[in-house]
Design a protein around this motif. Structure first.
Motif, PDB file in Angstrom:
ATOM      1  N   ASN A 159       0.829  -1.208   0.000  1.00 25.16           N
ATOM      2  CA  ASN A 159       0.000   0.000   0.000  1.00 25.16           C
ATOM      3  C   ASN A 159       0.860   1.254   0.000  1.00 25.16           C
ATOM      4  O   ASN A 159       1.046   1.901   1.033  1.00 25.16           O
ATOM      5  CB  ASN A 159      -0.941  -0.029   1.204  1.00 25.16           C
ATOM      6  N   LEU A 160       1.369   1.581  -1.180  1.00 16.55           N
ATOM      7  CA  LEU A 160       2.294   2.709  -1.324  1.00 16.55           C
ATOM      8  C   LEU A 160       1.854   3.700  -2.396  1.00 16.55           C
ATOM      9  O   LEU A 160       2.610   4.602  -2.745  1.00 16.55           O
ATOM     10  CB  LEU A 160       3.697   2.184  -1.674  1.00 16.55           C
ATOM     11  N   HIS A 161       0.642   3.531  -2.907  1.00 15.69           N
ATOM     12  CA  HIS A 161       0.171   4.410  -3.980  1.00 15.69           C
ATOM     13  C   HIS A 161       0.085   5.851  -3.482  1.00 15.69           C
ATOM     14  O   HIS A 161      -0.598   6.146  -2.500  1.00 15.69           O
ATOM     15  CB  HIS A 161      -1.205   3.943  -4.457  1.00 15.69           C
ATOM     16  N   GLY A 162       0.818   6.738  -4.127  1.00 13.93           N
ATOM     17  CA  GLY A 162       0.799   8.141  -3.749  1.00 13.93           C
ATOM     18  C   GLY A 162       1.754   8.495  -2.624  1.00 13.93           C
ATOM     19  O   GLY A 162       1.752   9.639  -2.159  1.00 13.93           O
ATOM     20  N   SER A 163       2.608   7.552  -2.198  1.00 13.62           N
ATOM     21  CA  SER A 163       3.515   7.866  -1.088  1.00 13.62           C
ATOM     22  C   SER A 163       4.542   8.928  -1.474  1.00 13.62           C
ATOM     23  O   SER A 163       4.896   9.787  -0.667  1.00 13.62           O
ATOM     24  CB  SER A 163       4.215   6.598  -0.590  1.00 13.62           C
ATOM     25  N   GLY A 164       5.027   8.880  -2.717  1.00 15.48           N
ATOM     26  CA  GLY A 164       5.979   9.894  -3.169  1.00 15.48           C
ATOM     27  C   GLY A 164       5.344  11.267  -3.255  1.00 15.48           C
ATOM     28  O   GLY A 164       5.919  12.264  -2.783  1.00 15.48           O
ATOM     29  N   CYS A 165       4.143  11.344  -3.836  1.00 18.80           N
ATOM     30  CA  CYS A 165       3.414  12.618  -3.905  1.00 18.80           C
ATOM     31  C   CYS A 165       3.159  13.167  -2.507  1.00 18.80           C
ATOM     32  O   CYS A 165       3.340  14.368  -2.239  1.00 18.80           O
ATOM     33  CB  CYS A 165       2.068  12.422  -4.605  1.00 18.80           C
ATOM     34  N   HIS A 186       3.321   6.681   9.289  1.00 16.27           N
ATOM     35  CA  HIS A 186       2.026   6.381   9.913  1.00 16.27           C
ATOM     36  C   HIS A 186       0.906   6.283   8.879  1.00 16.27           C
ATOM     37  O   HIS A 186      -0.030   5.485   9.055  1.00 16.27           O
ATOM     38  CB  HIS A 186       1.708   7.445  10.963  1.00 16.27           C
ATOM     39  N   ALA A 187       0.989   7.065   7.803  1.00 12.10           N
ATOM     40  CA  ALA A 187      -0.027   6.981   6.750  1.00 12.10           C
ATOM     41  C   ALA A 187       0.036   5.632   6.038  1.00 12.10           C
ATOM     42  O   ALA A 187      -1.005   5.062   5.676  1.00 12.10           O
ATOM     43  CB  ALA A 187       0.156   8.120   5.751  1.00 12.10           C
ATOM     44  N   ILE A 188       1.242   5.108   5.831  1.00 12.55           N
ATOM     45  CA  ILE A 188       1.377   3.776   5.240  1.00 12.55           C
ATOM     46  C   ILE A 188       0.905   2.710   6.226  1.00 12.55           C
ATOM     47  O   ILE A 188       0.193   1.761   5.868  1.00 12.55           O
ATOM     48  CB  ILE A 188       2.842   3.513   4.820  1.00 12.55           C
ATOM     49  N   PHE A 189       1.297   2.866   7.492  1.00 14.88           N
ATOM     50  CA  PHE A 189       0.912   1.897   8.521  1.00 14.88           C
ATOM     51  C   PHE A 189      -0.606   1.774   8.617  1.00 14.88           C
ATOM     52  O   PHE A 189      -1.150   0.683   8.830  1.00 14.88           O
ATOM     53  CB  PHE A 189       1.508   2.317   9.865  1.00 14.88           C
ATOM     54  N   HIS A 190      -1.301   2.909   8.454  1.00 10.66           N
ATOM     55  CA  HIS A 190      -2.758   2.930   8.586  1.00 10.66           C
ATOM     56  C   HIS A 190      -3.462   2.914   7.226  1.00 10.66           C
ATOM     57  O   HIS A 190      -4.630   3.308   7.138  1.00 10.66           O
ATOM     58  CB  HIS A 190      -3.185   4.163   9.379  1.00 10.66           C
ATOM     59  N   ALA A 191      -2.788   2.453   6.176  1.00 11.52           N
ATOM     60  CA  ALA A 191      -3.401   2.396   4.841  1.00 11.52           C
ATOM     61  C   ALA A 191      -4.668   1.536   4.878  1.00 11.52           C
ATOM     62  O   ALA A 191      -4.692   0.487   5.534  1.00 11.52           O
ATOM     63  CB  ALA A 191      -2.410   1.830   3.834  1.00 11.52           C
ATOM     64  N   PRO A 209      -1.154  -1.506  -5.718  1.00 11.85           N
ATOM     65  CA  PRO A 209      -0.648  -0.763  -4.556  1.00 11.85           C
ATOM     66  C   PRO A 209      -1.714   0.212  -4.053  1.00 11.85           C
ATOM     67  O   PRO A 209      -2.127   1.117  -4.771  1.00 11.85           O
ATOM     68  CB  PRO A 209       0.568  -0.025  -5.116  1.00 11.85           C
ATOM     69  N   GLY A 210      -2.155   0.018  -2.839  1.00  7.87           N
ATOM     70  CA  GLY A 210      -3.273   0.794  -2.321  1.00  7.87           C
ATOM     71  C   GLY A 210      -2.871   2.168  -1.823  1.00  7.87           C
ATOM     72  O   GLY A 210      -1.692   2.444  -1.575  1.00  7.87           O
ATOM     73  N   PRO A 211      -3.862   3.064  -1.637  1.00  9.19           N
ATOM     74  CA  PRO A 211      -3.597   4.422  -1.156  1.00  9.19           C
ATOM     75  C   PRO A 211      -3.268   4.432   0.329  1.00  9.19           C
ATOM     76  O   PRO A 211      -3.459   3.446   1.045  1.00  9.19           O
ATOM     77  CB  PRO A 211      -4.908   5.151  -1.435  1.00  9.19           C
ATOM     78  N   LEU A 212      -2.787   5.588   0.799  1.00 14.16           N
ATOM     79  CA  LEU A 212      -2.382   5.750   2.187  1.00 14.16           C
ATOM     80  C   LEU A 212      -3.546   6.204   3.068  1.00 14.16           C
ATOM     81  O   LEU A 212      -4.572   6.665   2.571  1.00 14.16           O
ATOM     82  CB  LEU A 212      -1.262   6.798   2.286  1.00 14.16           C
ATOM     83  N   GLY A 213      -3.340   6.088   4.372  1.00 10.65           N
ATOM     84  CA  GLY A 213      -4.297   6.612   5.345  1.00 10.65           C
ATOM     85  C   GLY A 213      -3.866   7.998   5.777  1.00 10.65           C
ATOM     86  O   GLY A 213      -3.276   8.163   6.846  1.00 10.65           O
ATOM     87  N   GLY A 267      -1.884  11.996   9.773  1.00  8.69           N
ATOM     88  CA  GLY A 267      -1.876  13.341  10.312  1.00  8.69           C
ATOM     89  C   GLY A 267      -2.086  13.389  11.809  1.00  8.69           C
ATOM     90  O   GLY A 267      -1.591  14.296  12.481  1.00  8.69           O
ATOM     91  N   LEU A 268      -2.779  12.412  12.353  1.00  8.82           N
ATOM     92  CA  LEU A 268      -3.021  12.394  13.799  1.00  8.82           C
ATOM     93  C   LEU A 268      -1.737  12.236  14.588  1.00  8.82           C
ATOM     94  O   LEU A 268      -1.684  12.614  15.766  1.00  8.82           O
ATOM     95  CB  LEU A 268      -3.991  11.252  14.150  1.00  8.82           C
TER      96      LEU A 268
END
Length: 249
Positions: free
Chosen positions: A189-195, A224-229, A236-240, A245-246
């Motif tokens: 789940n890393l889609h958009g991680s670079g952006c 944390h966004a990847i961890f909570h995807a 490859p799924g999107p991030l949380g 942000g929390l």
């Protein structure tokens, strides 16, 4: 509220591009204005088609945003063509605020996002960037070797990995460098991680953070966004972004 401007493409699946930039900025409490460069028909498995906006329309978007909003930082993502790059080049020459340039070549699914002849044209933007954020494959295409970066601006090369850690290395024009590390997550789940990483840096620069602090906060956010995807899609799924942000607000 601080304002940043994202100049990038639209991801119809909502995980990368402009959509990821907006979600990331909001995670840091920053308002994100946008100037669209391309529309894409895509999902987590790849990009089916790309439709660039007319260069004059990109120019008009930039003018309207800057006339009205107190923009404190700019993030530049997918530019696609030489014609659109030239519009952005004229724009960044007028700025006196931080500029984060993400030289987007490929999607996570391997789809090309920059016309081959536009790679050289994009180099004209480097002198105006506060920081350049290529991944190691893009760094190799730009500099020949991702470990020996030479550029007129700082460059942070993303996604070096070891068995247990993820490393992003910041190269300064004077030859010094610094590595930022976080625990490695085994996930697709890393889609958009670079952006999202690049826009997180821009959001933090808009907040007045120094570059290295902006990078550290952005790296924590991405972890944390990847961890909570949310584990959406067949690729490859999107991030949380909200959950990420929390942990940084």
């Amino acid at each position: 509220m601080k304002v940043m401007l994202s100049i990038a493409g639209s991801d119809s699946s909502g995980g990368a591009g402009i959509q990821a930039d907006i979600k990331t900025a909001e995670a840091f409490g920053v308002f994100c204005a946008t100037a669209l460069t391309v529309l894409t028909a895509q999902n987590t498995t790849g990009v089916r088609s790309i439709m660039p906006v007319p260069p004059q329309f990109l120019d008009e978007q930039l003018a309207m945003v800057m006339e009205d909003l107190p923009v404190k930082a700019v993030k530049i993502g997918m530019l696609y063509s030489t014609e659109l790059i030239r519009v952005v080049e004229r724009f960044v020459k007028t700025l006196s605020i931080p500029v984060v340039l993400d030289p987007v070549f490929l999607s996570k699914a391997g789809s090309p996002l920059l016309q081959p002849e536009a790679v050289e044209a994009m180099r004209a933007l480097f002198p105006y960037a506060t920081v350049l954020t290529p991944n190691q494959h893009e760094a190799k295409a730009l500099f020949g070797e991702p470990y020996h970066v030479k550029a007129p601006c700082p460059v942070i090369v993303k996604h070096f990995t070891t068995e247990k850690e993820s490393h992003d290395t910041l190269f300064y024009p004077n030859g010094t460098k610094r590595t930022f590390a976080s625990p490695k997550l085994e996930t697709k789940n890393l889609h958009g991680s670079g952006c999202s990483f690049s826009s997180a840096i821009a959001a933090n620069l808009a907040l007045g953070k120094p570059l290295e602090e902006a990078i550290m906060r952005s790296k924590a956010f991405i972890y944390h966004a990847i961890f909570h995807a949310p584990a959406l899609g067949h690729g490859p799924g999107p991030l949380g972004h909200k959950q990420g942000g929390l942990h940084v607000r």
